[in-house]
Write an enzyme that holds these catalytic residues in place. Structure first.
Site, PDB file in Angstrom:
ATOM      1  N   LYS A 173       0.931  -1.197   0.077  1.00 22.31           N
ATOM      2  CA  LYS A 173       0.094   0.159   0.078  1.00 22.31           C
ATOM      3  C   LYS A 173       0.981   1.243  -0.026  1.00 22.31           C
ATOM      4  CE  LYS A 173      -3.816  -2.366   2.187  1.00 22.31           C
ATOM      5  NZ  LYS A 173      -4.492  -2.925   3.448  1.00 22.31           N
ATOM      6  N   GLN A 229      -4.367  -1.984   9.782  1.00 18.00           N
ATOM      7  CA  GLN A 229      -4.165  -3.257   8.999  1.00 18.00           C
ATOM      8  C   GLN A 229      -4.614  -4.441   9.789  1.00 18.00           C
ATOM      9  OE1 GLN A 229      -2.953  -3.950   5.681  1.00 18.00           O
ATOM     10  NE2 GLN A 229      -3.753  -5.776   5.955  1.00 18.00           N
ATOM     11  N   ASP A 256     -10.729   2.805   4.653  1.00 17.57           N
ATOM     12  CA  ASP A 256     -11.128   1.324   4.539  1.00 17.57           C
ATOM     13  C   ASP A 256     -12.685   1.325   4.222  1.00 17.57           C
ATOM     14  OD1 ASP A 256      -9.029  -0.142   4.001  1.00 17.57           O
ATOM     15  OD2 ASP A 256      -8.649  -0.311   6.097  1.00 17.57           O
TER      16      ASP A 256
END
Ligand code: NDP
Length: 296
Positions: free
Chosen positions: A58, A102, A125
């Site tokens: 990422k 994460q 997200d």
């Protein structure tokens, strides 16, 4: 739908590159207007190699399009309270546009509590209940990257789900549920069925799908006998299967038996080179959106 001898490939690599090019040029315009570049903070807990690799990936994607990043690497033994404090600090920091924690987190930390602590306007997200709620209501703010990527793939491939029977296998909060909500909205107009491990006669559902999305996490589970001629098949699964011929000892496959299903499908996504790459690209798009919101 007409039968096809071999379905056309939906090339996630090319489509993801198109999305990245669009984001990059939008960021160039944004900074030319005098704004600072978008900024994404990642939080990585513990030393799970897969999670670390995802975060590195990422960071690289962000660098490619002009998004600045930093990663807060916390020890696996970090307390839940300390992790929540880190997130609150990032919420307060005007220089941070997007926050990404994460997953998965170590067992002693409540993932839901962590997600709920991220400020919704920085939740790139799209997992915060406020963002999932908005999505369900039909005015999404941040759409989780995988379902967002699937819709974008369809759009860029000129596949219109309007009126299609869409069958999704999998009801997770990050894939199946948000995708179902998106596909049933007036912007997509599909008729949606969501299957899961308690679904009886799964193949009876999948065989009438015009649009079949496999997100069950079972290697090559969907065979040709489960797919209608001419269907659009989107394979979300990422599974490792042992393969001694590979240096790393395994290869990645999807939830769909690609070679067999391709012969029946009109359009199909490969694994790797499909939904995974689009997922990565859509995070960049969400981060740009966060930067624009933050500047308002
Ligand atoms: P989860 O494990 O959270 O959910 C799997 C879902 O599939 C569950 O709803 C489960 O049912 C259902 N399921 C499992 N086995 C069967 C079966 N035999 N028949 C019918 N339904 C079944 O997975 P995720 O949604 O997180 O991920 C799914 C897959 O997609 C994984 O391979 C994952 O690695 C991959 N993935 C890929 C991404 C990408 O970018 N390409 C992003 C995210 C995930 P039940 O609810 O009853 O348990």
């Amino acid at each position: 739908m007409p039968a096809s001898s071999s379905g056309s490939l939906i090339d996630g690599r090319a489509l993801a590159q198109d999305v990245k090019d669009d984001v990059q040029s939008a960021i160039e315009d944004w900074t030319t207007q005098g704004h600072r570049p978008p900024y994404l903070s990642a939080v990585l807990v513990g030393d799970n190699p897969a999670s670390a690799a995802y975060v590195r990936g990422k960071e690289r994607d962000c660098a490619e399009v002009g998004i600045e990043t930093n990663t807060h690497s916390l020890d696996a033994s970090v307390s839940e309270a300390a992790l929540l404090d880190t997130i609150r600090d990032l919420n307060q920091d005007d220089g941070v546009d997007g926050i990404l924690v994460q997953l998965p987190l170590p067992g002693h930390i409540d993932e839901q509590k962590v997600i709920d602590t991220i400020a919704p306007h920085k939740d790139v997200d799209g997992f915060h209940p406020a963002n999932l709620g908005r999505l369900l209501r039909g005015n999404p703010a941040f759409i989780p990257a995988t379902p967002f990527g699937i819709l974008e793939m369809l759009r860029r491939s000129a596949i219109n789900p309007d009126g299609m029977d869409a069958v999704i296998i999998g009801r997770s909060n990050i894939v199946g549920k948000p995708l179902a909500a998106l596909l049933m909205q007036r912007t997509a107009n599909a008729t949606v069925t969501v299957c899961h491990s308690h679904t009886e006669a799964l193949a009876d559902h999948t065989r009438r799908a015009d649009l079949l999305v496999a997100a069950l996490g079972q290697a090559e589970y969907i065979g040709a006998d489960m797919v209608q001629d001419g269907a659009v098949v989107i394979d979300v699964g990422i599974n490792r299967v042992d393969d001694p011929s590979k240096d790393r000892g395994y290869r990645l496959v999807g939830d769909v038996d690609f070679d067999a299903v391709r012969k029946k499908a009109a359009h199909i996504t490969p694994v790797p080179g499909g939904v995974g790459l689009m997922t990565r690209a859509m995070l960049l798009k969400n981060t740009l959106t966060a930067a624009r919101r933050n500047a308002e």
